[in-house]
Enzyme design. Structure first.
Site, short mmCIF file in Angstrom:
data_model
loop_
_atom_site.label_atom_id
_atom_site.label_comp_id
_atom_site.label_asym_id
_atom_site.label_seq_id
_atom_site.Cartn_x
_atom_site.Cartn_y
_atom_site.Cartn_z
N TYR A 169 -2.46 -1.20 10.78
CA TYR A 169 -2.74 -1.83 9.47
C TYR A 169 -1.61 -1.51 8.49
O TYR A 169 -1.02 -2.40 7.87
CB TYR A 169 -4.08 -1.34 8.89
CG TYR A 169 -4.16 -1.55 7.40
CD1 TYR A 169 -4.30 -2.83 6.86
CD2 TYR A 169 -4.01 -0.47 6.50
CE1 TYR A 169 -4.31 -3.03 5.48
CE2 TYR A 169 -4.01 -0.67 5.13
CZ TYR A 169 -4.16 -1.95 4.63
OH TYR A 169 -4.15 -2.16 3.27
N LYS B 207 1.76 -3.76 6.43
CA LYS B 207 2.22 -3.76 5.03
C LYS B 207 3.72 -3.50 4.98
O LYS B 207 4.45 -4.14 4.23
CB LYS B 207 1.47 -2.69 4.23
CG LYS B 207 -0.01 -2.97 4.09
CD LYS B 207 -0.25 -4.26 3.35
CE LYS B 207 -1.68 -4.72 3.39
NZ LYS B 207 -1.88 -6.07 2.86
N SER C 66 0.82 -1.21 0.00
CA SER C 66 0.00 0.00 0.00
C SER C 66 0.86 1.26 0.00
O SER C 66 1.97 1.26 0.56
CB SER C 66 -0.86 -0.02 1.26
OG SER C 66 -1.43 1.24 1.49
P1 NAD Z 1 -10.95 -7.23 1.02
O1 NAD Z 1 -11.20 -7.19 2.47
O2 NAD Z 1 -12.10 -7.01 0.11
O3 NAD Z 1 -10.25 -8.62 0.63
C1 NAD Z 1 -9.41 -9.32 1.52
C2 NAD Z 1 -9.88 -10.76 1.59
O4 NAD Z 1 -9.04 -11.47 2.49
C3 NAD Z 1 -11.32 -10.91 2.10
O5 NAD Z 1 -12.07 -11.67 1.19
C4 NAD Z 1 -11.17 -11.62 3.45
O6 NAD Z 1 -12.25 -12.48 3.72
C5 NAD Z 1 -9.85 -12.36 3.26
N1 NAD Z 1 -9.14 -12.64 4.51
C6 NAD Z 1 -8.84 -11.81 5.54
N2 NAD Z 1 -8.24 -12.50 6.53
C7 NAD Z 1 -8.13 -13.78 6.12
C8 NAD Z 1 -7.60 -14.96 6.70
N3 NAD Z 1 -7.09 -14.98 7.94
N4 NAD Z 1 -7.65 -16.12 5.99
C9 NAD Z 1 -8.19 -16.14 4.75
N5 NAD Z 1 -8.72 -15.06 4.15
C10 NAD Z 1 -8.68 -13.89 4.83
O7 NAD Z 1 -9.78 -6.18 0.72
P2 NAD Z 1 -9.30 -5.58 -0.68
O8 NAD Z 1 -9.70 -4.15 -0.73
O9 NAD Z 1 -9.65 -6.49 -1.79
O10 NAD Z 1 -7.72 -5.59 -0.43
C11 NAD Z 1 -6.93 -6.67 -0.88
C12 NAD Z 1 -5.52 -6.46 -0.38
O11 NAD Z 1 -5.02 -5.20 -0.85
C13 NAD Z 1 -5.39 -6.40 1.15
O12 NAD Z 1 -4.17 -7.03 1.50
C14 NAD Z 1 -5.33 -4.92 1.44
O13 NAD Z 1 -4.66 -4.66 2.63
C15 NAD Z 1 -4.55 -4.42 0.23
N6 NAD Z 1 -4.80 -2.99 -0.07
C16 NAD Z 1 -6.07 -2.55 -0.28
C17 NAD Z 1 -6.30 -1.20 -0.55
C18 NAD Z 1 -7.69 -0.68 -0.76
O14 NAD Z 1 -7.87 0.54 -0.74
N7 NAD Z 1 -8.69 -1.53 -0.96
C19 NAD Z 1 -5.21 -0.31 -0.65
C20 NAD Z 1 -3.92 -0.80 -0.45
C21 NAD Z 1 -3.71 -2.16 -0.18
N1 UFG Z 2 -12.66 10.90 3.04
C1 UFG Z 2 -13.67 11.77 3.42
N2 UFG Z 2 -14.79 11.23 3.98
C2 UFG Z 2 -14.96 9.89 4.16
C3 UFG Z 2 -13.92 9.01 3.76
C4 UFG Z 2 -12.78 9.56 3.21
O1 UFG Z 2 -13.55 12.97 3.28
O2 UFG Z 2 -15.99 9.47 4.70
C5 UFG Z 2 -11.45 11.47 2.43
C6 UFG Z 2 -10.20 11.16 3.23
O3 UFG Z 2 -10.01 12.13 4.23
C7 UFG Z 2 -9.12 11.18 2.13
C8 UFG Z 2 -9.86 10.68 0.89
O4 UFG Z 2 -11.25 10.86 1.17
O5 UFG Z 2 -8.71 12.48 1.91
C9 UFG Z 2 -9.61 9.21 0.60
O6 UFG Z 2 -9.85 8.48 1.80
P1 UFG Z 2 -9.97 6.88 1.83
O7 UFG Z 2 -10.31 6.49 3.22
O8 UFG Z 2 -10.86 6.42 0.75
O9 UFG Z 2 -8.50 6.41 1.44
P2 UFG Z 2 -7.11 6.71 2.16
O10 UFG Z 2 -6.30 7.52 1.22
O11 UFG Z 2 -7.28 7.23 3.52
O12 UFG Z 2 -6.55 5.23 2.35
C10 UFG Z 2 -6.57 4.29 1.33
C11 UFG Z 2 -6.80 2.87 1.87
C12 UFG Z 2 -5.62 2.43 2.69
C13 UFG Z 2 -4.36 2.61 1.96
C14 UFG Z 2 -4.24 4.03 1.47
C15 UFG Z 2 -3.03 4.20 0.62
O13 UFG Z 2 -7.94 2.85 2.70
O14 UFG Z 2 -5.74 1.04 2.91
O15 UFG Z 2 -5.38 4.36 0.68
O16 UFG Z 2 -2.93 5.50 0.17
F1 UFG Z 2 -3.33 2.34 2.78
#
Ligand code: NAD
Ligand code: UFG
Length: 358
Positions: free
Chosen positions: A170, A174, A145
Site C-alpha cells: 500500500y 503512494k 502519505s
Molecule cells: P477511504 O477508503 O475512506 O476513501 C477512498 C475512496 O476511494 C472510497 O470511497 C473508495 O470507495 C474509493 N475507491 C477505491 N478504489 C476505487 C476505484 N477503483 N474506483 C473508484 N473509487 C475507488 O480512504 P480515506 O481514508 O478517505 O483516504 C483517502 C486517500 O488518502 C487514499 O488515497 C488514502 O490512501 C490516502 N491516505 C489516507 C490516510 C488515512 O490514514 N486515512 C493516510 C495517508 C493517506
Molecule cells: N495501534 C494500536 N492498536 C491498534 C491500532 C493501532 O496500538 O489496534 C497503534 C499503532 O501501533 C501505531 C498507532 O496506534 O503506533 C497508530 O496506528 P494507525 O494504524 O492508526 O496508523 P499508522 O501510523 O500505522 O498508519 C497510518 C495510516 C497509513 C499511513 C500512515 C502514515 O493507516 O495509511 O498512517 O503515517 F500510511
C-alpha cells in the site's frame, strides 16, 4: 407577474455565477467527503467519482445536509476502467482540476494482496493522468502519505527527508504514485501537481454526520478505540509498550480531518492561481506534535468520560516507533494552520460513532 430577465442580464448572471468545476475521485470516502464539504463552502462546483468499494451512497446525502452550497454531482465509477473513466472525463472536460483520493488503503490487506493494491491504486492514477493530459486539465492534487518516509533517520521529518521504500505494498503505491506524477510533470510544463503527505488523520465533522467508517475490523487506532467503547469490539490491543518513548507506546502526528480537508482547498487554490514554485510540489500535513497511543487513549477518556478497555501486546510488524512532521512548509507556503487539538479529534470521533449507532 414573474421577474423578466433580459438576455444580457442572464449572460452577466451566468458569468458571475460561474463556479470552477473540480473532479474529486474517491470523494465519498473518509477524507474525500470532508474535503468535498470544504470545497463546496469555498464556492467550487464538485463532481465526485467513486466506486463505493469503501464508502456508501448515503454519504452523499450527509454531504448535502452539512454543506450550504450547490450539491455535488455523483457518478458511480470504477476508475480502473479506462473506457468508463475516459467517458467520465469527456463529460466533465471543462473541470479545472482533480483531487485524487481514490485508493485502497488497508496496510495489512495490501501485504496479502499486493497485486490488487498495485493494480487498483496505480491504474486509477494512470487513467486520471492520461485523461488530464487528453483534456488539458492541468491541476492535480494527490493523496500521499507519511509512510513514504519509512523509518526516518531524523525527527521531525520534513519534505527534504529521504523518502524510502515503504514497508507495505500500500505504502509503495503512494511512493510510486508520487514518482509517476513527478515524471509526467517533468515533461509537461503546463501540468501542475501537489502531493500531500498526510500523517495520521483522525476526527470527524463537527456535525457528527461525516466520519471514518472502516469496513470490517478497523486497522487504525481511532476507529478501533471508538468501536471498543461502543461495545462492537471487546478490547483494544495496544501494539507495543517497550518503545523508547516516554510511556513506551509509539508516537504519531495525529491531525483533524477537517483541518486536513482545508489544506486541500489551499493546495488547489495555489495551483489554480499559478502560485506554485515548481510544477511538482510536496507538502507534509501534520500538526508537528507527537502523541503516544496512551496519550490518545487518555484524551479520549477525558473528552468522552468513557473508559477504554485495552491491553498491551507485541509490537505490530512494520510500525515505526516515532513519526511526526516539521509542519513549517505547509504553514509558511500554503498558509495552512491546523486549529483542532487532540481533544477535539477524540471528541468528534466519538460523536460520529454515537450518531452511527442511533
Ligand atoms: P477511504 O477508503 O475512506 O476513501 C477512498 C475512496 O476511494 C472510497 O470511497 C473508495 O470507495 C474509493 N475507491 C477505491 N478504489 C476505487 C476505484 N477503483 N474506483 C473508484 N473509487 C475507488 O480512504 P480515506 O481514508 O478517505 O483516504 C483517502 C486517500 O488518502 C487514499 O488515497 C488514502 O490512501 C490516502 N491516505 C489516507 C490516510 C488515512 O490514514 N486515512 C493516510 C495517508 C493517506
Ligand atoms: N495501534 C494500536 N492498536 C491498534 C491500532 C493501532 O496500538 O489496534 C497503534 C499503532 O501501533 C501505531 C498507532 O496506534 O503506533 C497508530 O496506528 P494507525 O494504524 O492508526 O496508523 P499508522 O501510523 O500505522 O498508519 C497510518 C495510516 C497509513 C499511513 C500512515 C502514515 O493507516 O495509511 O498512517 O503515517 F500510511
Amino acid at each position: 407577474m414573474g421577474v423578466q430577465f433580459t438576455k444580457r442580464a442572464i449572460s452577466t448572471y451566468s458569468i458571475l455565477n460561474t463556479k470552477k468545476k473540480i473532479i474529486v475521485t474517491g470523494g465519498l470516502g473518509y477524507i474525500g467527503s470532508h474535503t468535498v464539504v470544504e470545497l463546496i463552502e469555498s464556492g467550487y462546483e464538485i463532481v465526485i467519482a467513486d466506486n463505493l468499494s469503501n464508502s456508501d451512497l448515503d454519504v452523499l446525502d450527509k454531504i448535502n445536509e452539512v454543506s450550504t452550497g450547490d450539491k455535488p454531482k455523483f457518478e458511480a465509477l470504477d476508475l480502473t476502467d479506462a473506457e468508463k473513466t475516459f467517458s467520465f472525463f469527456q463529460q466533465h472536460k471543462n473541470a479545472k482540476g482533480v483531487i485524487n483520493f481514490a485508493a485502497l488503503k488497508a496496510v495489512g490487506e495490501s501485504v496479502q494482496k499486493p497485486i490488487l493494491y498495485y493494480k487498483n491504486n496505480l491504474s486509477i492514477l494512470l487513467n486520471i493522468i492520461e485523461n488530464m493530459e487528453r483534456f488539458e486539465m492541468n491541476n492535480l492534487i494527490f493523496s500521499s502519505s507519511a509512510t513514504v518516509y519509512g523509518l526516518p533517520e531524523h525527527l521531525p521529518v520534513n519534505e527534504s527527508s529521504s523518502s524510502k521504500r515503504p514497508t507495505s505494498p500500500y505504502g509503495n503505491t503512494k511512493k510510486i504514485g508520487e514518482e509517476i506524477i513527478e515524471d509526467f510533470a517533468f515533461n509537461n510544463s503546463a501540468f501542475k501537481s501537489i502531493s500531500l503527505r498526510y500523517f495520521n488523520p483522525i476526527g470527524a465533522h463537527p456535525s457528527g454526520k461525516l466520519g471514518e467508517r472502516p469496513n470490517g475490523i478497523p486497522n487504525n487506532l481511532m476507529p478501533f478505540i471508538t468501536q471498543t467503547v461502543s461495545g462492537k469490539r471487546k478490547e483494544l490491543k495496544v501494539f507495543g509498550n517497550d518503545y523508547n518513548t516516554p510511556d513506551g507506546t509509539a508516537i504519531r502526528d495525529y491531525l483533524h480531518v477537517v483541518d486536513l480537508a482545508k489544506a486541500h482547498v489551499l493546495a488547489l487554490e495555489r495551483l489554480l492561481a499559478n502560485k506554485n514554485d515548481t510544477n511538482y510540489e510536496v507538502f507534509n500535513l501534520g500538526t508537528g506534535i507527537g502523541y503516544s497511543v496512551l496519550d490518545v487513549i487518555k484524551s479520549f477518556e477525558k473528552t468522552t468520560k468513557k473508559k477504554v478497555n485495552y491491553s498491551f501486546v507485541d509490537r505490530r510488524v512494520g510500525d515505526v516507533p516515532i513519526l511526526y512532521t516539521d509542519p513549517s512548509k505547509a504553514r509558511d507556503v500554503l498558509n495552512w494552520k491546523p486549529k483542532y487539538t487532540i481533544d477535539d479529534m477524540t471528541r468528534s470521533s466519538w460523536n460520529f460513532q454515537k450518531s452511527e449507532e442511533i
